[in-house]
Design a protein around this motif. Structure first.
Motif, PDB file in Angstrom:
ATOM      1  N   UNK A   1       0.847  -1.202   0.000  1.00 19.77           N
ATOM      2  CA  UNK A   1       0.000   0.000   0.000  1.00 19.77           C
ATOM      3  C   UNK A   1       0.880   1.250   0.000  1.00 19.77           C
ATOM      4  N   UNK A   2       1.908   1.227   0.839  1.00 18.41           N
ATOM      5  CA  UNK A   2       2.830   2.361   0.963  1.00 18.41           C
ATOM      6  C   UNK A   2       3.539   2.628  -0.370  1.00 18.41           C
ATOM      7  N   UNK A   3       3.983   1.572  -1.024  1.00 14.08           N
ATOM      8  CA  UNK A   3       4.703   1.708  -2.293  1.00 14.08           C
ATOM      9  C   UNK A   3       3.802   2.320  -3.365  1.00 14.08           C
ATOM     10  N   UNK A   4       2.542   1.898  -3.390  1.00 12.70           N
ATOM     11  CA  UNK A   4       1.600   2.435  -4.375  1.00 12.70           C
ATOM     12  C   UNK A   4       1.341   3.925  -4.122  1.00 12.70           C
ATOM     13  N   UNK A   5       1.184   4.286  -2.863  1.00 12.61           N
ATOM     14  CA  UNK A   5       0.956   5.692  -2.515  1.00 12.61           C
ATOM     15  C   UNK A   5       2.181   6.548  -2.839  1.00 12.61           C
ATOM     16  N   UNK A   6       3.363   6.013  -2.594  1.00 16.29           N
ATOM     17  CA  UNK A   6       4.597   6.727  -2.936  1.00 16.29           C
ATOM     18  C   UNK A   6       4.679   6.981  -4.437  1.00 16.29           C
ATOM     19  N   UNK A   7       4.281   5.973  -5.225  1.00 16.67           N
ATOM     20  CA  UNK A   7       4.313   6.098  -6.677  1.00 16.67           C
ATOM     21  C   UNK A   7       3.326   7.178  -7.152  1.00 16.67           C
ATOM     22  N   UNK A   8       2.112   7.163  -6.597  1.00 11.15           N
ATOM     23  CA  UNK A   8       1.112   8.167  -6.973  1.00 11.15           C
ATOM     24  C   UNK A   8       1.580   9.577  -6.586  1.00 11.15           C
ATOM     25  N   UNK A   9       2.190   9.685  -5.415  1.00 12.88           N
ATOM     26  CA  UNK A   9       2.686  10.988  -4.947  1.00 12.88           C
ATOM     27  C   UNK A   9       3.775  11.515  -5.866  1.00 12.88           C
ATOM     28  N   UNK A  10       4.673  10.635  -6.291  1.00 12.90           N
ATOM     29  CA  UNK A  10       5.760  11.023  -7.195  1.00 12.90           C
ATOM     30  C   UNK A  10       5.210  11.477  -8.547  1.00 12.90           C
ATOM     31  N   UNK A  11       4.221  10.746  -9.059  1.00 14.51           N
ATOM     32  CA  UNK A  11       3.594  11.123 -10.331  1.00 14.51           C
ATOM     33  C   UNK A  11       2.954  12.507 -10.226  1.00 14.51           C
ATOM     34  N   UNK A  12       2.279  12.733  -9.110  1.00 13.31           N
ATOM     35  CA  UNK A  12       1.600  14.019  -8.901  1.00 13.31           C
ATOM     36  C   UNK A  12       2.619  15.163  -8.839  1.00 13.31           C
ATOM     37  N   UNK A  13       3.696  14.938  -8.108  1.00 14.98           N
ATOM     38  CA  UNK A  13       4.726  15.979  -7.970  1.00 14.98           C
ATOM     39  C   UNK A  13       5.396  16.292  -9.304  1.00 14.98           C
ATOM     40  N   UNK A  14       5.542  15.286 -10.152  1.00 17.25           N
ATOM     41  CA  UNK A  14       6.180  15.477 -11.451  1.00 17.25           C
ATOM     42  C   UNK A  14       5.280  16.222 -12.438  1.00 17.25           C
ATOM     43  N   UNK A  15       3.983  15.931 -12.387  1.00 15.83           N
ATOM     44  CA  UNK A  15       3.075  16.411 -13.430  1.00 15.83           C
ATOM     45  C   UNK A  15       2.293  17.666 -13.060  1.00 15.83           C
ATOM     46  N   UNK A  16       2.014  17.866 -11.770  1.00 19.44           N
ATOM     47  CA  UNK A  16       1.088  18.935 -11.400  1.00 19.44           C
ATOM     48  C   UNK A  16       1.818  20.176 -10.877  1.00 19.44           C
ATOM     49  N   UNK A  17       1.259  21.363 -11.124  1.00 10.72           N
ATOM     50  CA  UNK A  17       1.895  22.617 -10.711  1.00 10.72           C
ATOM     51  C   UNK A  17       1.602  22.942  -9.247  1.00 10.72           C
ATOM     52  N   UNK A  18       2.184  22.180  -8.356  1.00  8.82           N
ATOM     53  CA  UNK A  18       1.882  22.295  -6.934  1.00  8.82           C
ATOM     54  C   UNK A  18       2.495  23.536  -6.291  1.00  8.82           C
ATOM     55  N   UNK A  19       3.355  24.233  -7.036  1.00  5.64           N
ATOM     56  CA  UNK A  19       4.033  25.404  -6.465  1.00  5.64           C
ATOM     57  C   UNK A  19       3.154  26.651  -6.455  1.00  5.64           C
ATOM     58  N   UNK A  20       1.994  26.602  -7.169  1.00  9.67           N
ATOM     59  CA  UNK A  20       1.095  27.753  -7.219  1.00  9.67           C
ATOM     60  C   UNK A  20      -0.290  27.385  -6.693  1.00  9.67           C
ATOM     61  N   UNK A  21      -1.037  28.380  -6.176  1.00  9.64           N
ATOM     62  CA  UNK A  21      -2.435  28.112  -5.819  1.00  9.64           C
ATOM     63  C   UNK A  21      -3.238  27.729  -7.071  1.00  9.64           C
ATOM     64  N   UNK A  22      -4.100  26.732  -6.935  1.00 14.19           N
ATOM     65  CA  UNK A  22      -4.966  26.340  -8.052  1.00 14.19           C
ATOM     66  C   UNK A  22      -6.162  25.574  -7.513  1.00 14.19           C
ATOM     67  N   UNK A  23      -7.148  25.357  -8.378  1.00 12.50           N
ATOM     68  CA  UNK A  23      -8.327  24.581  -7.966  1.00 12.50           C
ATOM     69  C   UNK A  23      -8.240  23.160  -8.506  1.00 12.50           C
ATOM     70  N   UNK A  24      -7.037  22.727  -8.831  1.00 16.58           N
ATOM     71  CA  UNK A  24      -6.867  21.379  -9.361  1.00 16.58           C
ATOM     72  C   UNK A  24      -7.278  21.310 -10.821  1.00 16.58           C
ATOM     73  N   UNK A  25      -7.677  20.139 -11.254  1.00 15.75           N
ATOM     74  CA  UNK A  25      -8.095  19.939 -12.636  1.00 15.75           C
ATOM     75  C   UNK A  25      -9.388  20.714 -12.897  1.00 15.75           C
ATOM     76  N   UNK A  26      -9.362  21.631 -13.857  1.00 20.89           N
ATOM     77  CA  UNK A  26     -10.483  22.558 -14.056  1.00 20.89           C
ATOM     78  C   UNK A  26     -11.635  21.915 -14.826  1.00 20.89           C
ATOM     79  N   UNK A  27     -11.298  21.067 -15.799  1.00 20.90           N
ATOM     80  CA  UNK A  27     -12.329  20.536 -16.700  1.00 20.90           C
ATOM     81  C   UNK A  27     -12.494  19.025 -16.546  1.00 20.90           C
TER      82      UNK A  27
END
Length: 306
Positions: free
Chosen positions: A203-229
């Protein structure tokens, strides 16, 4: 007569005075850091307080709006009249066998982490979703191939008659970014998830993988409402926006993210109006160039600035 003074005084008899705010900027309570003021913003701490505030608003015909974390929400610059009720202080999480029982104001990511701590599998996909449990159920939030409908068993809500009722999975009516609960205007108080025993390390390994994918792909450094559409049938919204030449497009302080075109980020003191204008520009451009209608996943509420 429902004067502001009267409403304020009554609200302070229903819930703790420290949990009642007047003319509170809702930009303090949304992930985009935008939004005008709420006439009254209240933070109930018990189900009874939620019920009592709701009953008071109904009896006195005062508009009432429920918010969670404001992660998938744009509140217009004119704010919201009446009472805004935030459920973020209803945040307990408990376990009973393979069932996780949580109040609607808990962070869905915290529930995912709690499930990990109990070696329960099924909620790994939610480890990076920024919203509350109530918000996640309202819109059947999902990520990485999982959705709330896969793991929910039942929920306790307040209906339009101010009654507390329990709904089973079928009555909750979850589909892609929709629910009967949202359509019927129910207030979610408690949610029961049905998970399965798992192996902690897996479970931990899967969550780590999802977290890494999110950090790589999403603009977490700015305020946003997530996926808009929402994802259009047979397409990906971000790819359509990219193909329409809109990545990096900016209106006011709002910008189509240069990292992920499905996100609109607040890069320079954006207003809700900036966000809304950019959303409309994206929809019009994608429709004109590619013939695809983009439907918003983010919810837009409140009044325009007068």
């Amino acid at each position: 007569m429902n004067t502001r003074v009267t409403i304020h005084e009554v609200l302070k008899t229903i819930i703790k005075p420290k949990n009642v705010k007047v003319d509170e900027p809702l930009s303090n309570h949304t992930f985009t850091k935008t939004g005008g003021k709420a006439d009254f913003l209240v933070f109930p701490e018990t189900n009874k307080e939620v019920q009592d505030v709701y009953q008071y608003a109904m009896q006195q015909q005062i508009s009432i709006t429920i918010i969670g974390f404001g992660s998938n929400l744009i509140i217009r610059d004119g704010g919201i009249r009446g009472i805004v009720m935030s459920l973020k202080k209803l945040n307990s999480i408990q376990i009973k066998g393979t069932k996780i029982i949580t109040q609607s104001g808990a962070a869905i990511s915290d529930v995912s982490k709690f499930a990990l701590s109990q070696s329960q599998t099924g909620l790994e996909f939610a480890c990076g979703i920024p919203g509350s449990v109530g918000g996640a159920v309202h819109m059947n939030a999902g990520a990485y191939g999982g959705e709330i409908k896969d793991v929910i068993k039942e929920c306790v809500v307040i209906n339009k008659n101010s009654d507390l009722i329990t709904l089973n999975k079928e009555q909750i009516g979850l589909s892609y970014r929709k629910s009967h609960v949202a359509e019927q205007g129910h207030i979610i108080l408690e949610v029961i998830f049905e998970l399965n025993p798992g192996v902690y390390e897996e479970i931990h390994a899967k969550m780590d993988d999802f977290t890494l994918q999110r950090q790589r792909k999403q603009p977490l450094e700015y305020p946003s409402c997530g996926s808009v559409f929402k994802r259009p049938l047979g397409h990906f919204a971000g790819k359509l926006i990219q193909e329409s030449g809109l990545q990096g497009k900016q209106i006011g302080g709002a910008q189509v993210s240069t990292r992920h075109a499905g996100f609109i980020v607040n890069i320079d003191k954006a207003t809700a109006t900036d966000y809304i204008k950019l959303i409309q520009h994206i929809q019009n451009t994608v429709k004109s160039k590619l013939g695809v209608e983009l439907e918003t996943e983010v919810k837009v509420i409140g009044e325009d600035l007068k």
